[in-house]
Design a protein around this motif. Sequence first.
Motif, PDB file in Angstrom:
ATOM      1  N   ARG A 183       0.842  -1.199   0.000  1.00 23.56           N
ATOM      2  CA  ARG A 183       0.000   0.000   0.000  1.00 23.56           C
ATOM      3  C   ARG A 183       0.880   1.253   0.000  1.00 23.56           C
ATOM      4  O   ARG A 183       0.584   2.240  -0.656  1.00 23.56           O
ATOM      5  CB  ARG A 183      -0.928   0.020   1.218  1.00 23.56           C
ATOM      6  N   ARG A 184       1.967   1.196   0.761  1.00 23.63           N
ATOM      7  CA  ARG A 184       2.854   2.357   0.838  1.00 23.63           C
ATOM      8  C   ARG A 184       3.551   2.601  -0.496  1.00 23.63           C
ATOM      9  O   ARG A 184       3.730   3.747  -0.924  1.00 23.63           O
ATOM     10  CB  ARG A 184       3.881   2.147   1.947  1.00 23.63           C
ATOM     11  N   VAL A 185       3.959   1.518  -1.140  1.00 23.15           N
ATOM     12  CA  VAL A 185       4.570   1.649  -2.460  1.00 23.15           C
ATOM     13  C   VAL A 185       3.583   2.275  -3.442  1.00 23.15           C
ATOM     14  O   VAL A 185       3.931   3.186  -4.206  1.00 23.15           O
ATOM     15  CB  VAL A 185       5.042   0.278  -2.975  1.00 23.15           C
ATOM     16  N   ASP A 186       2.351   1.804  -3.422  1.00 23.39           N
ATOM     17  CA  ASP A 186       1.335   2.350  -4.321  1.00 23.39           C
ATOM     18  C   ASP A 186       1.099   3.838  -4.061  1.00 23.39           C
ATOM     19  O   ASP A 186       0.996   4.640  -5.000  1.00 23.39           O
ATOM     20  CB  ASP A 186       0.019   1.586  -4.158  1.00 23.39           C
ATOM     21  N   ARG A 187       1.006   4.208  -2.770  1.00 23.47           N
ATOM     22  CA  ARG A 187       0.795   5.627  -2.442  1.00 23.47           C
ATOM     23  C   ARG A 187       1.993   6.472  -2.861  1.00 23.47           C
ATOM     24  O   ARG A 187       1.837   7.571  -3.394  1.00 23.47           O
ATOM     25  CB  ARG A 187       0.531   5.790  -0.939  1.00 23.47           C
ATOM     26  N   SER A 188       3.179   5.957  -2.611  1.00 25.15           N
ATOM     27  CA  SER A 188       4.387   6.697  -2.982  1.00 25.15           C
ATOM     28  C   SER A 188       4.446   6.925  -4.489  1.00 25.15           C
ATOM     29  O   SER A 188       4.764   8.021  -4.960  1.00 25.15           O
ATOM     30  CB  SER A 188       5.634   5.935  -2.523  1.00 25.15           C
ATOM     31  N   ASN A 189       4.146   5.890  -5.220  1.00 26.20           N
ATOM     32  CA  ASN A 189       4.188   5.979  -6.677  1.00 26.20           C
ATOM     33  C   ASN A 189       3.182   6.998  -7.194  1.00 26.20           C
ATOM     34  O   ASN A 189       3.490   7.850  -8.045  1.00 26.20           O
ATOM     35  CB  ASN A 189       3.895   4.602  -7.284  1.00 26.20           C
ATOM     36  N   TRP A 191       4.311  10.587  -6.248  1.00 25.96           N
ATOM     37  CA  TRP A 191       5.419  11.034  -7.087  1.00 25.96           C
ATOM     38  C   TRP A 191       4.913  11.436  -8.474  1.00 25.96           C
ATOM     39  O   TRP A 191       5.293  12.484  -9.011  1.00 25.96           O
ATOM     40  CB  TRP A 191       6.477   9.941  -7.198  1.00 25.96           C
ATOM     41  N   THR A 192       4.047  10.613  -9.044  1.00 29.00           N
ATOM     42  CA  THR A 192       3.512  10.908 -10.377  1.00 29.00           C
ATOM     43  C   THR A 192       2.722  12.207 -10.378  1.00 29.00           C
ATOM     44  O   THR A 192       2.888  13.061 -11.263  1.00 29.00           O
ATOM     45  CB  THR A 192       2.615   9.751 -10.844  1.00 29.00           C
ATOM     46  N   ARG A 193       1.863  12.389  -9.370  1.00 30.28           N
ATOM     47  CA  ARG A 193       1.046  13.601  -9.305  1.00 30.28           C
ATOM     48  C   ARG A 193       1.923  14.847  -9.100  1.00 30.28           C
ATOM     49  O   ARG A 193       1.658  15.906  -9.689  1.00 30.28           O
ATOM     50  CB  ARG A 193       0.025  13.486  -8.179  1.00 30.28           C
ATOM     51  N   LEU A 194       2.944  14.737  -8.266  1.00 31.96           N
ATOM     52  CA  LEU A 194       3.830  15.881  -8.026  1.00 31.96           C
ATOM     53  C   LEU A 194       4.621  16.229  -9.280  1.00 31.96           C
ATOM     54  O   LEU A 194       4.824  17.421  -9.596  1.00 31.96           O
ATOM     55  CB  LEU A 194       4.787  15.568  -6.869  1.00 31.96           C
ATOM     56  N   THR A 195       5.062  15.227  -9.992  1.00 32.68           N
ATOM     57  CA  THR A 195       5.806  15.468 -11.227  1.00 32.68           C
ATOM     58  C   THR A 195       4.927  16.180 -12.251  1.00 32.68           C
ATOM     59  O   THR A 195       5.372  17.113 -12.948  1.00 32.68           O
ATOM     60  CB  THR A 195       6.326  14.144 -11.815  1.00 32.68           C
ATOM     61  N   ALA A 249      -4.072  11.469  -1.729  1.00 35.47           N
ATOM     62  CA  ALA A 249      -3.538  10.170  -2.142  1.00 35.47           C
ATOM     63  C   ALA A 249      -2.649   9.580  -1.049  1.00 35.47           C
ATOM     64  O   ALA A 249      -2.684   8.370  -0.785  1.00 35.47           O
ATOM     65  CB  ALA A 249      -2.738  10.317  -3.435  1.00 35.47           C
ATOM     66  N   ALA A 250      -1.869  10.439  -0.398  1.00 37.93           N
ATOM     67  CA  ALA A 250      -0.966   9.968   0.653  1.00 37.93           C
ATOM     68  C   ALA A 250      -1.727   9.468   1.873  1.00 37.93           C
ATOM     69  O   ALA A 250      -1.248   8.579   2.591  1.00 37.93           O
ATOM     70  CB  ALA A 250      -0.012  11.088   1.060  1.00 37.93           C
ATOM     71  N   ARG A 251      -2.914  10.027   2.120  1.00 38.94           N
ATOM     72  CA  ARG A 251      -3.678   9.691   3.322  1.00 38.94           C
ATOM     73  C   ARG A 251      -4.822   8.719   3.051  1.00 38.94           C
ATOM     74  O   ARG A 251      -5.650   8.483   3.923  1.00 38.94           O
ATOM     75  CB  ARG A 251      -4.245  10.981   3.931  1.00 38.94           C
ATOM     76  N   ARG A 252      -4.867   8.175   1.862  1.00 35.23           N
ATOM     77  CA  ARG A 252      -5.964   7.286   1.496  1.00 35.23           C
ATOM     78  C   ARG A 252      -5.996   6.067   2.416  1.00 35.23           C
ATOM     79  O   ARG A 252      -4.983   5.429   2.673  1.00 35.23           O
ATOM     80  CB  ARG A 252      -5.820   6.844   0.045  1.00 35.23           C
TER      81      ARG A 252
END
Length: 381
Positions: free
Chosen positions: A275-281, A284-288, A366-369
């Motif tokens: 779940r953490r990997v999915d949130r991180s990904n 990162w995509t949204r910030l980029t 997304a980070a707090r989902r």
Amino acid sequence: MLYETPRLEPVDRRVLDQVDVMRDQLRYAVQQAPMKWTLDLRKALTASAIAASNTIEGYRVDARDVADLMDGEREVEASDENKAETLAYQQAMTYIQSLHDVTDFRYNKELLNSLHWMLQGHHHPLRAAGRWRRTAIRITAPGDEFATDYEGPDQELVPGLMGELVEWLNEGDLDAHFLIRAAMAHLNLVKIHPWSDGNGRMSRSLQTLLIARGGVLAPEFSSIEEWLGMPGNTWEYYKVLREVGGPVYSPERDTLPWARFNLLAYHQQAQRVRRRVDRSNECWTRLTEAAGALGVSERQVTALHEVAMVGRVRRSRYEKAEALNTQQATRDLQALTKAEVLTAVGQTKARHYVAGPRYPQDVLEAARRRHVIVDPYSDVP
């Protein structure tokens, strides 16, 4: 004689197969992810493992402060004692992580005593480190210092038992799944209790080492210490150790409940990490994607990603993550603050940065989902 590796039942093999699938999926997901945030995540997972393991022993440092300590920051909210315990555990964990791909690796007594010295050497000679205990050991029951919860084997038996354990680590039950072997290494070491102090953390560290040596994932993704450090799980951890280990060293006892407890831990921690990997990904995509509109450089995305995942970023963390000098890192964070993407909190040395008014809300969402962690044994008849 050691506690024996149990024969798994069909339901346990099903759970173990599910863990294997999740770990393979996680390995693939990590390999496909941007290197920068993968490194951030590996650091965060290591910090969480250290914080959790120390919490089990009564040393409390927030995982975010552990991460800062790992990066050389000393202005964190923790006592000198807790900082010392954290840095000692980091040293041992860093060494363990470095051993995951050593080709001529062998377990031996010297390795175990050296790891113990890394963990406990700052207490020596008040509490002897790096050598077997020379006295009897008695573990008190939680909440009652006069009640004995467990008595370890006599001190004269420790060298022989540790020799047997080292031999098993190298040659024993090699046909068993490495995750089960790792759990049994943990159980045997904690029940032999070969040192005067630090046995719990050493046993959990040894388990992490065996998992890392399994080679499926980078060591930072392998530890279950974060899971063990959760309050309810910590209670169950001590409970199953008492039930399986017995009140005295009793290697003839049934160890399947211990293996089953660890399978639950492996499964649920794998869920959490995925779940953490999915949130991180996603973050990162949204910030980029938002970087251009925000006027944010590619490297500044690293700072914003740290805020999304752990709630804050320090200048020292950002500086190391992007290999900047202090002036460059300071200018970048000041620019983000001026643009109201970040907000500075605190004074000079203790200052950190949190999300500002213009920080993308969809990233924070997304980070707090929320997610649900399932019990793989819950549907067992």
